[in-house]
Design a protein around this motif. Structure first.
Motif, PDB file in Angstrom:
ATOM      1  N   PHE A 203       0.846  -1.203   0.000  1.00 28.05           N
ATOM      2  CA  PHE A 203       0.000   0.000   0.000  1.00 28.05           C
ATOM      3  C   PHE A 203       0.877   1.247   0.000  1.00 28.05           C
ATOM      4  O   PHE A 203       0.683   2.166  -0.792  1.00 28.05           O
ATOM      5  CB  PHE A 203      -0.915  -0.017   1.233  1.00 28.05           C
ATOM      6  N   MET A 204       1.850   1.280   0.904  1.00 28.29           N
ATOM      7  CA  MET A 204       2.707   2.463   1.000  1.00 28.29           C
ATOM      8  C   MET A 204       3.625   2.604  -0.213  1.00 28.29           C
ATOM      9  O   MET A 204       3.936   3.724  -0.619  1.00 28.29           O
ATOM     10  CB  MET A 204       3.522   2.416   2.286  1.00 28.29           C
ATOM     11  N   ALA A 205       4.036   1.494  -0.805  1.00 31.41           N
ATOM     12  CA  ALA A 205       4.850   1.566  -2.021  1.00 31.41           C
ATOM     13  C   ALA A 205       4.037   2.153  -3.173  1.00 31.41           C
ATOM     14  O   ALA A 205       4.531   3.007  -3.918  1.00 31.41           O
ATOM     15  CB  ALA A 205       5.389   0.188  -2.387  1.00 31.41           C
ATOM     16  N   VAL A 206       2.788   1.714  -3.305  1.00 34.22           N
ATOM     17  CA  VAL A 206       1.917   2.251  -4.358  1.00 34.22           C
ATOM     18  C   VAL A 206       1.662   3.733  -4.109  1.00 34.22           C
ATOM     19  O   VAL A 206       1.752   4.561  -5.022  1.00 34.22           O
ATOM     20  CB  VAL A 206       0.591   1.459  -4.443  1.00 34.22           C
ATOM     21  N   LYS A 207       1.359   4.073  -2.870  1.00 34.79           N
ATOM     22  CA  LYS A 207       1.111   5.480  -2.540  1.00 34.79           C
ATOM     23  C   LYS A 207       2.357   6.316  -2.813  1.00 34.79           C
ATOM     24  O   LYS A 207       2.275   7.385  -3.424  1.00 34.79           O
ATOM     25  CB  LYS A 207       0.677   5.629  -1.086  1.00 34.79           C
ATOM     26  N   GLY A 208       3.521   5.851  -2.372  1.00 36.00           N
ATOM     27  CA  GLY A 208       4.762   6.580  -2.626  1.00 36.00           C
ATOM     28  C   GLY A 208       5.034   6.740  -4.116  1.00 36.00           C
ATOM     29  O   GLY A 208       5.426   7.815  -4.577  1.00 36.00           O
ATOM     30  N   PHE A 209       4.806   5.662  -4.877  1.00 39.96           N
ATOM     31  CA  PHE A 209       5.002   5.721  -6.326  1.00 39.96           C
ATOM     32  C   PHE A 209       4.113   6.781  -6.956  1.00 39.96           C
ATOM     33  O   PHE A 209       4.566   7.595  -7.768  1.00 39.96           O
ATOM     34  CB  PHE A 209       4.722   4.355  -6.958  1.00 39.96           C
ATOM     35  N   LEU A 210       2.838   6.791  -6.579  1.00 40.97           N
ATOM     36  CA  LEU A 210       1.899   7.740  -7.174  1.00 40.97           C
ATOM     37  C   LEU A 210       2.195   9.180  -6.763  1.00 40.97           C
ATOM     38  O   LEU A 210       2.120  10.090  -7.590  1.00 40.97           O
ATOM     39  CB  LEU A 210       0.459   7.349  -6.810  1.00 40.97           C
ATOM     40  N   ILE A 211       2.547   9.392  -5.505  1.00 36.30           N
ATOM     41  CA  ILE A 211       2.910  10.741  -5.056  1.00 36.30           C
ATOM     42  C   ILE A 211       4.141  11.221  -5.822  1.00 36.30           C
ATOM     43  O   ILE A 211       4.204  12.363  -6.285  1.00 36.30           O
ATOM     44  CB  ILE A 211       3.193  10.771  -3.544  1.00 36.30           C
ATOM     45  N   GLY A 212       5.124  10.362  -5.963  1.00 34.13           N
ATOM     46  CA  GLY A 212       6.391  10.736  -6.582  1.00 34.13           C
ATOM     47  C   GLY A 212       6.441  10.587  -8.084  1.00 34.13           C
ATOM     48  O   GLY A 212       7.487  10.869  -8.686  1.00 34.13           O
ATOM     49  N   LEU A 213       5.364  10.161  -8.709  1.00 32.87           N
ATOM     50  CA  LEU A 213       5.374   9.919 -10.153  1.00 32.87           C
ATOM     51  C   LEU A 213       5.855  11.126 -10.978  1.00 32.87           C
ATOM     52  O   LEU A 213       6.569  10.932 -11.964  1.00 32.87           O
ATOM     53  CB  LEU A 213       4.004   9.444 -10.629  1.00 32.87           C
ATOM     54  N   PRO A 214       5.539  12.356 -10.605  1.00 32.52           N
ATOM     55  CA  PRO A 214       6.057  13.478 -11.403  1.00 32.52           C
ATOM     56  C   PRO A 214       7.584  13.537 -11.479  1.00 32.52           C
ATOM     57  O   PRO A 214       8.127  14.123 -12.411  1.00 32.52           O
ATOM     58  CB  PRO A 214       5.502  14.715 -10.681  1.00 32.52           C
ATOM     59  N   VAL A 215       8.262  12.922 -10.517  1.00 31.59           N
ATOM     60  CA  VAL A 215       9.730  12.909 -10.559  1.00 31.59           C
ATOM     61  C   VAL A 215      10.260  11.490 -10.776  1.00 31.59           C
ATOM     62  O   VAL A 215      11.412  11.194 -10.488  1.00 31.59           O
ATOM     63  CB  VAL A 215      10.355  13.556  -9.299  1.00 31.59           C
ATOM     64  N   GLY A 216       9.430  10.623 -11.281  1.00 32.46           N
ATOM     65  CA  GLY A 216       9.851   9.269 -11.616  1.00 32.46           C
ATOM     66  C   GLY A 216       9.129   8.185 -10.834  1.00 32.46           C
ATOM     67  O   GLY A 216       8.830   7.138 -11.372  1.00 32.46           O
TER      68      GLY A 216
END
Length: 180
Positions: A115-128
């Motif tokens: 869950f936290m990996a998906v959330k982190g990925f989506l939050i950080g998607l603008p920078v990769g």
């Protein structure tokens, strides 16, 4: 980013700002404001390499994913802290991924990590996204491992470390794009 992340979680004075002369508290929560500043970090980073409107969209994107919540997984595999009625906006997406990789229950610590990996990925998607997909859950993992072992709030540590991870993700992006 670490401070904004902790304030987004209600710490460092953002939970409810005192403002009344009678000693009462404001009747609303101010954690959305640090989330705006947190999201702006991603927008500003992207605006260094793309037009400013892309940076503005990136900030909105990151803010939206910060708003998806994560309270459903704060139990971090500890069943005595699990609340089966608590679901978040991101839960259906994570449930779908979890089923496909063999995680069968949202009580499993690996579900919390996912869950936290998906959330982190989506939050950080603008920078990769990849760096924050690793560092966001790592912050919460460290915080969870401190529970019962320290005299201070281990959740504060989780929020500070995950926010610092967001700062690292932004710096990595700026380095890779030659903007720093």
């Amino acid at each position: 980013m670490a401070v904004a992340s902790r304030m987004s979680g209600g710490g460092l004075g953002a939970e409810i700002l005192p403002a009344r002369t009678d000693g009462g508290k404001m009747p609303f929560n101010m954690t959305w404001l640090p989330e705006v500043f947190f999201a702006l970090g991603f927008g500003i980073a992207l605006a260094n390499v793309l037009p400013i409107w892309c940076g503005a969209l990136a900030a909105v994107w990151s803010y939206i994913w910060m708003q998806t919540g994560h309270g459903a997984v704060l139990h971090w595999g500890k069943l005595n802290e699990y609340d089966p009625t608590r679901k978040q906006t991101l839960s259906p997406v994570v449930d779908w991924i979890a089923q496909r990789i063999g995680i069968v229950s949202d009580t499993d610590v690996n579900y919390c990590r996912l869950f936290m990996a998906v959330k982190g990925f989506l939050i950080g998607l603008p920078v990769g996204g990849i760096v924050l997909a690793i560092l966001w859950p790592l912050g919460y993992e460290i915080g969870a491992r401190l529970r019962g072992k320290v005299s201070f709030d281990p959740h504060a540590v989780a929020e500070l470390i995950s926010g610092a991870g967001a700062g690292v993700a932004i710096v990595v992006f700026l380095l890779l794009t030659g903007s720093l």
